[in-house]
Design a protein around this motif. Structure first.
Motif, PDB file in Angstrom:
ATOM      1  N   VAL A  93      -4.847   5.976 -17.347  1.00 30.81           N
ATOM      2  CA  VAL A  93      -3.801   5.189 -16.696  1.00 30.81           C
ATOM      3  C   VAL A  93      -3.251   5.884 -15.453  1.00 30.81           C
ATOM      4  O   VAL A  93      -3.079   5.267 -14.404  1.00 30.81           O
ATOM      5  N   LEU A  94      -2.995   7.185 -15.562  1.00 30.97           N
ATOM      6  CA  LEU A  94      -2.348   7.889 -14.456  1.00 30.97           C
ATOM      7  C   LEU A  94      -3.327   8.429 -13.403  1.00 30.97           C
ATOM      8  O   LEU A  94      -3.096   8.257 -12.201  1.00 30.97           O
ATOM      9  N   LEU A  95      -4.407   9.058 -13.827  1.00 33.67           N
ATOM     10  CA  LEU A  95      -5.314   9.653 -12.837  1.00 33.67           C
ATOM     11  C   LEU A  95      -6.006   8.637 -11.927  1.00 33.67           C
ATOM     12  O   LEU A  95      -6.288   8.953 -10.764  1.00 33.67           O
ATOM     13  N   PRO A  96      -6.296   7.404 -12.389  1.00 37.96           N
ATOM     14  CA  PRO A  96      -6.855   6.419 -11.446  1.00 37.96           C
ATOM     15  C   PRO A  96      -5.928   6.096 -10.273  1.00 37.96           C
ATOM     16  O   PRO A  96      -6.364   5.511  -9.275  1.00 37.96           O
ATOM     17  N   ILE A  97      -4.659   6.463 -10.370  1.00 36.44           N
ATOM     18  CA  ILE A  97      -3.729   6.300  -9.249  1.00 36.44           C
ATOM     19  C   ILE A  97      -4.267   7.007  -8.007  1.00 36.44           C
ATOM     20  O   ILE A  97      -4.045   6.554  -6.875  1.00 36.44           O
ATOM     21  N   ILE A  98      -4.995   8.092  -8.201  1.00 38.28           N
ATOM     22  CA  ILE A  98      -5.549   8.855  -7.068  1.00 38.28           C
ATOM     23  C   ILE A  98      -6.452   7.967  -6.228  1.00 38.28           C
ATOM     24  O   ILE A  98      -6.359   7.948  -4.987  1.00 38.28           O
ATOM     25  N   PHE A  99      -7.324   7.212  -6.876  1.00 35.24           N
ATOM     26  CA  PHE A  99      -8.252   6.344  -6.149  1.00 35.24           C
ATOM     27  C   PHE A  99      -7.518   5.234  -5.402  1.00 35.24           C
ATOM     28  O   PHE A  99      -7.820   4.941  -4.241  1.00 35.24           O
ATOM     29  N   ILE A 100      -6.535   4.623  -6.064  1.00 33.67           N
ATOM     30  CA  ILE A 100      -5.771   3.550  -5.418  1.00 33.67           C
ATOM     31  C   ILE A 100      -4.981   4.110  -4.236  1.00 33.67           C
ATOM     32  O   ILE A 100      -4.832   3.451  -3.199  1.00 33.67           O
ATOM     33  N   SER A 101      -4.489   5.336  -4.362  1.00 30.95           N
ATOM     34  CA  SER A 101      -3.782   5.985  -3.254  1.00 30.95           C
ATOM     35  C   SER A 101      -4.694   6.150  -2.036  1.00 30.95           C
ATOM     36  O   SER A 101      -4.262   5.983  -0.894  1.00 30.95           O
ATOM     37  N   VAL A 102      -5.953   6.451  -2.288  1.00 28.93           N
ATOM     38  CA  VAL A 102      -6.926   6.580  -1.187  1.00 28.93           C
ATOM     39  C   VAL A 102      -7.109   5.241  -0.484  1.00 28.93           C
ATOM     40  O   VAL A 102      -7.140   5.169   0.758  1.00 28.93           O
ATOM     41  N   LEU A 103      -7.229   4.160  -1.246  1.00 24.48           N
ATOM     42  CA  LEU A 103      -7.403   2.835  -0.644  1.00 24.48           C
ATOM     43  C   LEU A 103      -6.202   2.449   0.211  1.00 24.48           C
ATOM     44  O   LEU A 103      -6.354   1.880   1.295  1.00 24.48           O
ATOM     45  N   ILE A 104      -5.008   2.772  -0.279  1.00 22.68           N
ATOM     46  CA  ILE A 104      -3.799   2.497   0.511  1.00 22.68           C
ATOM     47  C   ILE A 104      -3.817   3.309   1.799  1.00 22.68           C
ATOM     48  O   ILE A 104      -3.454   2.821   2.875  1.00 22.68           O
ATOM     49  N   GLY A 105      -4.254   4.555   1.701  1.00 21.56           N
ATOM     50  CA  GLY A 105      -4.359   5.398   2.888  1.00 21.56           C
ATOM     51  C   GLY A 105      -5.313   4.807   3.917  1.00 21.56           C
ATOM     52  O   GLY A 105      -5.042   4.832   5.124  1.00 21.56           O
ATOM     53  N   ILE A 106      -6.421   4.255   3.448  1.00 20.60           N
ATOM     54  CA  ILE A 106      -7.396   3.647   4.358  1.00 20.60           C
ATOM     55  C   ILE A 106      -6.798   2.411   5.038  1.00 20.60           C
ATOM     56  O   ILE A 106      -6.950   2.212   6.254  1.00 20.60           O
ATOM     57  N   LEU A 107      -6.124   1.569   4.259  1.00 12.71           N
ATOM     58  CA  LEU A 107      -5.491   0.374   4.828  1.00 12.71           C
ATOM     59  C   LEU A 107      -4.411   0.739   5.844  1.00 12.71           C
ATOM     60  O   LEU A 107      -4.238   0.054   6.853  1.00 12.71           O
ATOM     61  N   ASN A 108      -3.709   1.828   5.592  1.00  7.70           N
ATOM     62  CA  ASN A 108      -2.711   2.301   6.552  1.00  7.70           C
ATOM     63  C   ASN A 108      -3.368   2.869   7.798  1.00  7.70           C
ATOM     64  O   ASN A 108      -2.911   2.643   8.924  1.00  7.70           O
ATOM     65  N   HIS A 109      -4.439   3.622   7.602  1.00 10.64           N
ATOM     66  CA  HIS A 109      -5.115   4.293   8.723  1.00 10.64           C
ATOM     67  C   HIS A 109      -5.623   3.289   9.746  1.00 10.64           C
ATOM     68  O   HIS A 109      -5.537   3.520  10.965  1.00 10.64           O
ATOM     69  N   PHE A 110      -6.150   2.178   9.269  1.00  9.75           N
ATOM     70  CA  PHE A 110      -6.700   1.166  10.164  1.00  9.75           C
ATOM     71  C   PHE A 110      -5.680   0.083  10.515  1.00  9.75           C
ATOM     72  O   PHE A 110      -6.046  -0.981  11.033  1.00  9.75           O
TER      73      PHE A 110
END
Length: 394
Positions: A93-110
């Motif tokens: 439940v908690l560690l998959p947050i890391i992957f979702i955080s990366v996706l948010i970072g990508i959406l922010n970056h672009f």
């Protein structure tokens, strides 16, 4: 009966908000009524129409896929630590947050996510007549979370008034971070998580309009977001997002360990002294509020206990407790309590928001600390309002 409890819940929120208002004579009824009407329409569309149901199903499946992809990375590193067929909360439940955080970072970056947030905020400002900054924070908090959102407006923090700061912080505390939405969906019905995120945006602004009304001059409406100098490279952003996601997972895990153990200690002490658990006592205290929100009378003590647990500890602790008893509750209770739980309105968040603002602007951080309890009251009333709105359609 649903309409009756909609009225009682609305009267409770408006009555408490009015009593705590710092400027009762300037409360503007028209934008409040417009936003309540918008909440009812949105809740109806999401819960009672084929388009809304399909949309929620699509979002739910999307987060389910993201969680499974996140778990695939977790399994590669921690594979073999779990027993077959046994779920581990930290790993699954908690560690998959890391992957979702990366996706948010990508959406922010672009600049995809900021573009969505900006235009959603502008549309919202047409509805309620509030400042662009207030609506921007209300929408962006639902994506970025209560601490990260202030990073996008750090240049404006030192220039805004105390009243505007309260409204911004109420929105931040009434929201959740999209990075942990997937985790919520493992403990609550996904449809309630999605609806709560949408409705909470307006609930926070409605409560702020009651408790903290003010007129905003055009010259005070500051620019929303300025391009940051020294934008990190793509792979630097990926690395930072991974570390940010890990920090969130570890912080949530640490808070759960501490709060659950502390709650158990307090329960033991109360059982020894009164033969009643602390959560049972809180349940009786909050039962009238649950009743006014539309929770069936047979469930009000249990619902009140979960609501109080969330305020005293945090939403994760409350969701875990709620998951254990949900099987014995009515569908309406499950829906109302689920929506109430989807926000950061708790005592711990006062410190988080104060620290976040203080790190960016020390003087404004001191201001936030002074209205911390009122901030908790406002964000809790927003949760009550959101849950009351949903109860109309259950």
């Amino acid at each position: 009966m649903n309409i009756v409890f909609f009225v009682t819940g609305l009267l409770f929120v408006s009555g408490v908000g009015y009593a705590a208002s710092n400027n009762r004579k300037d409360i503007r009824l028209t934008p409040i009524l417009k936003m309540i009407a918008a909440q009812l329409v949105l809740a109806f569309l999401l819960l009672n129409t084929s388009i809304g149901i399909d949309l929620i199903r699509f979002i739910s499946k999307g987060f389910d896929v993201l969680m499974k992809l996140g778990i695939s990375g977790v399994d590669f590193v921690f594979g073999g630590l779990e027993n077959n067929g046994v779920s581990n909360f930290f790993l699954d439940v908690l560690l998959p947050i890391i992957f979702i955080s990366v996706l948010i970072g990508i959406l922010n970056h672009f600049r995809i996510l900021p573009l969505i947030i900006r235009y959603a905020g502008l549309i919202l400002s047409k509805l309620n007549g509030m400042g662009k900054l207030e609506n921007y924070i209300a929408v962006s908090s639902a994506f970025l979370g209560q601490s990260e959102v202030f990073l996008t407006t750090k240049k404006q923090l030192g220039q805004i008034s105390r009243k505007r700061l309260y409204t911004l912080c109420t929105s931040a505390m009434s929201a959740v971070s999209i990075a942990i939405v997937g985790a919520y969906m493992t403990m609550l019905e996904p449809r309630y998580v999605v609806v709560a995120i949408v409705v909470n945006i307006l609930s926070a602004l409605i409560v702020a309009n009651i408790m903290n009304p003010y007129d905003l001059d055009d010259e005070e409406d500051l620019p929303l977001v300025e391009e940051e100098a020294g934008k990190p490279s793509f792979f630097q952003m990926i690395s930072e997002s991974i570390l940010d996601g890990l920090k969130v997972a570890i912080i949530v895990a640490a808070m759960l360990i501490g709060f659950i153990a502390l709650m158990n200690l307090v329960n033991e002490l109360f059982l020894w002294a009164t033969h009643l658990s602390f959560q049972s006592i809180l349940g009786y205290i909050f039962a009238p509020v649950a009743f006014l929100m539309g929770v069936p009378q047979s469930d009000i003590v249990q619902a009140g206990s979960i609501m109080a647990t969330k305020i005293v500890t945090n939403e994760f602790v409350a969701m875990l407790n709620f998951k254990e008893i949900a099987g014995g509750l009515s569908p309406k209770t499950i829906g109302i309590v689920s929506v109430f739980l989807v926000s950061f309105a708790n005592f711990g968040s006062i410190g988080i928001i104060t620290g976040s603002v203080k790190a960016l602007h020390e003087r404004q951080g001191d201001v936030v600390a002074k209205f911390g309890l009122k901030l908790l009251l406002g964000s809790t009333l927003a949760s009550v309002l959101s849950a009351t709105i949903i109860g109309v359609f259950l």
